[in-house]
Motif scaffolding. Structure first.
Motif, PDB file in Angstrom:
ATOM      1  N   LEU A 142       0.845  -1.210   0.000  1.00  0.00           N
ATOM      2  CA  LEU A 142       0.000   0.000   0.000  1.00  0.00           C
ATOM      3  C   LEU A 142       0.871   1.247   0.000  1.00  0.00           C
ATOM      4  N   CYS A 143       1.965   1.202   0.777  1.00  0.00           N
ATOM      5  CA  CYS A 143       2.867   2.358   0.839  1.00  0.00           C
ATOM      6  C   CYS A 143       3.467   2.652  -0.532  1.00  0.00           C
ATOM      7  N   GLN A 144       3.713   1.574  -1.294  1.00  0.00           N
ATOM      8  CA  GLN A 144       4.320   1.772  -2.621  1.00  0.00           C
ATOM      9  C   GLN A 144       3.288   2.068  -3.697  1.00  0.00           C
ATOM     10  N   SER A 145       2.016   1.950  -3.353  1.00  0.00           N
ATOM     11  CA  SER A 145       0.962   2.158  -4.353  1.00  0.00           C
ATOM     12  C   SER A 145       0.666   3.650  -4.509  1.00  0.00           C
ATOM     13  N   ASP A 146      -0.174   3.937  -5.508  1.00  0.00           N
ATOM     14  CA  ASP A 146      -0.567   5.334  -5.718  1.00  0.00           C
ATOM     15  C   ASP A 146      -1.830   5.677  -4.926  1.00  0.00           C
ATOM     16  N   LEU A 147      -2.289   4.762  -4.095  1.00  0.00           N
ATOM     17  CA  LEU A 147      -3.514   5.053  -3.327  1.00  0.00           C
ATOM     18  C   LEU A 147      -3.264   6.197  -2.347  1.00  0.00           C
ATOM     19  N   ASP A 148      -4.253   7.053  -2.236  1.00  0.00           N
ATOM     20  CA  ASP A 148      -4.125   8.240  -1.391  1.00  0.00           C
ATOM     21  C   ASP A 148      -5.186   8.158  -0.299  1.00  0.00           C
ATOM     22  N   PHE A 149      -4.743   8.111   0.946  1.00  0.00           N
ATOM     23  CA  PHE A 149      -5.676   7.938   2.059  1.00  0.00           C
ATOM     24  C   PHE A 149      -5.910   9.226   2.841  1.00  0.00           C
ATOM     25  N   ARG A 150      -5.536  10.360   2.256  1.00  0.00           N
ATOM     26  CA  ARG A 150      -5.633  11.606   3.029  1.00  0.00           C
ATOM     27  C   ARG A 150      -7.067  12.027   3.324  1.00  0.00           C
ATOM     28  N   ASP A 151      -8.023  11.393   2.603  1.00  0.00           N
ATOM     29  CA  ASP A 151      -9.425  11.666   2.931  1.00  0.00           C
ATOM     30  C   ASP A 151     -10.068  10.460   3.642  1.00  0.00           C
ATOM     31  N   CYS A 152      -9.224   9.618   4.216  1.00  0.00           N
ATOM     32  CA  CYS A 152      -9.737   8.372   4.810  1.00  0.00           C
ATOM     33  C   CYS A 152      -9.532   8.325   6.324  1.00  0.00           C
ATOM     34  N   ILE A 153     -10.289   7.443   6.931  1.00  0.00           N
ATOM     35  CA  ILE A 153     -10.183   7.211   8.380  1.00  0.00           C
ATOM     36  C   ILE A 153      -9.707   5.779   8.593  1.00  0.00           C
ATOM     37  N   GLN A 184       4.103   6.818   6.189  1.00  0.00           N
ATOM     38  CA  GLN A 184       4.307   6.904   4.729  1.00  0.00           C
ATOM     39  C   GLN A 184       3.030   7.290   3.998  1.00  0.00           C
ATOM     40  N   LYS A 185       1.900   6.807   4.496  1.00  0.00           N
ATOM     41  CA  LYS A 185       0.605   7.064   3.843  1.00  0.00           C
ATOM     42  C   LYS A 185      -0.330   7.700   4.859  1.00  0.00           C
ATOM     43  N   PRO A 186      -0.315   9.008   4.967  1.00  0.00           N
ATOM     44  CA  PRO A 186      -1.139   9.650   5.987  1.00  0.00           C
ATOM     45  C   PRO A 186      -2.634   9.467   5.740  1.00  0.00           C
ATOM     46  N   PHE A 187      -3.367   9.287   6.820  1.00  0.00           N
ATOM     47  CA  PHE A 187      -4.830   9.248   6.801  1.00  0.00           C
ATOM     48  C   PHE A 187      -5.322  10.540   7.454  1.00  0.00           C
ATOM     49  N   ALA A 188      -6.581  10.917   7.164  1.00  0.00           N
ATOM     50  CA  ALA A 188      -7.145  12.116   7.795  1.00  0.00           C
ATOM     51  C   ALA A 188      -7.246  11.915   9.308  1.00  0.00           C
ATOM     52  N   GLU A 189      -7.678  10.738   9.709  1.00  0.00           N
ATOM     53  CA  GLU A 189      -7.805  10.424  11.133  1.00  0.00           C
ATOM     54  C   GLU A 189      -7.389   8.981  11.349  1.00  0.00           C
ATOM     55  N   THR A 190      -6.707   8.716  12.439  1.00  0.00           N
ATOM     56  CA  THR A 190      -6.341   7.328  12.766  1.00  0.00           C
ATOM     57  C   THR A 190      -6.701   7.049  14.218  1.00  0.00           C
ATOM     58  N   TYR A 191      -7.283   5.909  14.451  1.00  0.00           N
ATOM     59  CA  TYR A 191      -7.697   5.543  15.817  1.00  0.00           C
ATOM     60  C   TYR A 191      -7.187   4.155  16.190  1.00  0.00           C
ATOM     61  N   LEU A 192      -6.680   4.067  17.409  1.00  0.00           N
ATOM     62  CA  LEU A 192      -6.426   2.776  18.057  1.00  0.00           C
ATOM     63  C   LEU A 192      -6.904   2.931  19.489  1.00  0.00           C
ATOM     64  N   PRO A 193      -7.318   1.847  20.136  1.00  0.00           N
ATOM     65  CA  PRO A 193      -7.639   1.995  21.555  1.00  0.00           C
ATOM     66  C   PRO A 193      -6.396   2.497  22.298  1.00  0.00           C
ATOM     67  N   ASP A 194      -6.613   3.288  23.354  1.00  0.00           N
ATOM     68  CA  ASP A 194      -5.497   3.837  24.126  1.00  0.00           C
ATOM     69  C   ASP A 194      -5.153   2.869  25.262  1.00  0.00           C
ATOM     70  N   GLY A 195      -4.036   2.189  25.089  1.00  0.00           N
ATOM     71  CA  GLY A 195      -3.607   1.201  26.077  1.00  0.00           C
ATOM     72  C   GLY A 195      -3.203   1.816  27.400  1.00  0.00           C
ATOM     73  N   MET A 196      -3.053   3.144  27.439  1.00  0.00           N
ATOM     74  CA  MET A 196      -2.654   3.832  28.677  1.00  0.00           C
ATOM     75  C   MET A 196      -3.843   4.570  29.308  1.00  0.00           C
ATOM     76  N   ALA A 197      -5.031   4.372  28.771  1.00  0.00           N
ATOM     77  CA  ALA A 197      -6.190   5.111  29.296  1.00  0.00           C
ATOM     78  C   ALA A 197      -6.370   4.826  30.783  1.00  0.00           C
ATOM     79  N   PRO A 198      -6.628   5.886  31.582  1.00  0.00           N
ATOM     80  CA  PRO A 198      -6.775   5.666  33.027  1.00  0.00           C
ATOM     81  C   PRO A 198      -7.976   4.786  33.356  1.00  0.00           C
ATOM     82  N   SER A 199      -9.028   4.886  32.546  1.00  0.00           N
ATOM     83  CA  SER A 199     -10.169   4.007  32.777  1.00  0.00           C
ATOM     84  C   SER A 199     -10.426   3.196  31.515  1.00  0.00           C
ATOM     85  N   ALA A 200     -10.227   1.892  31.614  1.00  0.00           N
ATOM     86  CA  ALA A 200     -10.449   1.029  30.452  1.00  0.00           C
ATOM     87  C   ALA A 200     -11.921   1.076  30.052  1.00  0.00           C
TER      88      ALA A 200
END
Ligand SMILES: N[C@@H]1[C@@H](O)[C@H](O)[C@@H](COP(=O)(O)O)O[C@@H]1O
Length: 246
Positions: free
Chosen positions: A46-57, A86-102
């Motif tokens: 994907l990094c080497q492709s021409d796909l553009d994820f700047r409008d993606c989540i 390498q391929k920026p997205f508009a927004e990226t989410y992962l759960p926060d493993g350091m969150a004070p309240s799971a």
């Protein structure tokens, strides 16, 4: 369910890019992403492709509890170095493993998924049939939750750490109920160590004891396997269900 078998992982990665491209062409802008060894090649392609994820989540499946994004074994770090840098997205989410309240973090993450319906979800599979970090026995209706990792998952994932004692014992993961909401799912599995789980998930009974078996119930799933991961599929089943791409 569409099952594609290719010669090796490299071919699967290219095939995976085609599926991404197709989904994007049809309007997909929210991608559910996975970590682990399985999608690394896909992300490289994907990094080497021409796909553009700047409008993606991008919304990931899971994260270890207790690792922050700077920890090289955290899934945030993995995503940044394998794809997002390498391929920026508009927004990226992962759960926060350091969150004070799971609990609060899980509610928040369910909200993120609900407000950004996933168009294409990438999945790997654990040797015990887990998807995300949903271990055997997880209800199919589950939403984002904290899991205690099984000894077999800790052992399997220790290959990415210095040793087994370094592997966190808990993770935050999207539930199976969240995963099933994705409009389209791409499950990838490579290598002989996945063959048993693949066979059970695709041809066995749908049971919470084998989380990936639930995918048999999803209306739009593509399974991408190399020959080794497909090796235990019964030949009559292969003849009826599998498309070989060489
Ligand atoms: N939480 C991840 C899963 O999302 C991944 O699919 C699985 C397989 O990992 P790998 O691709 O490294 O074999 O293991 C981990 O436990």
């Amino acid at each position: 369910m569409k099952v594609l078998v290719v010669k090796n992982q490299k071919d699967a990665d290219r095939q995976g890019v085609k599926i991404f491209r197709q989904a994007y062409k049809h309007g997909a802008r929210t991608f559910g992403l996975a970590t682990g060894g399985t999608p690394e090649g896909l992300y490289r392609e994907l990094c080497q492709s021409d796909l553009d994820f700047r409008d993606c989540i991008a919304i990931n499946l899971d994260e270890y509890v207790g690792l922050d994004g700077n920890h090289p074994q955290s899934y945030r770090y993995y995503m940044q170095s394998n794809l997002f840098n390498q391929k920026p997205f508009a927004e990226t989410y992962l759960p926060d493993g350091m969150a004070p309240s799971a609990k609060v973090e899980c509610t928040h993450y369910n909200w993120i998924i609900a407000t950004n319906p996933i168009d294409l979800q990438i999945l790997g599979i654990g040797q015990n049939g887990h998807i995300g970090f949903n271990e055997p026995g997880t209800p199919f209706t589950s939403t984002t939750h904290v899991v205690n990792l099984t000894p077999s998952t800790i052992k399997a994932n220790s290959r990415y750490f210095k040793d087994e004692s370094q592997v966190p014992t808990q993770a935050l993961t999207q539930g199976i109920g969240n995963i099933l909401q994705a409009k389209q799912i791409l499950l990838m599995a490579f290598g002989p160590e996945k063959a048993q789980a693949v066979k059970e998930a695709l041809t066995g009974k749908v049971t919470e004891d084998l989380p990936a078996s639930v995918l048999q119930k999803h209306p739009h799933v593509t399974v991408l396997l190399d020959e080794a991961a497909a090796a235990l599929l019964p030949s009559e089943w292969v003849a009826e269900h599998v498309q070989h791409i060489y």
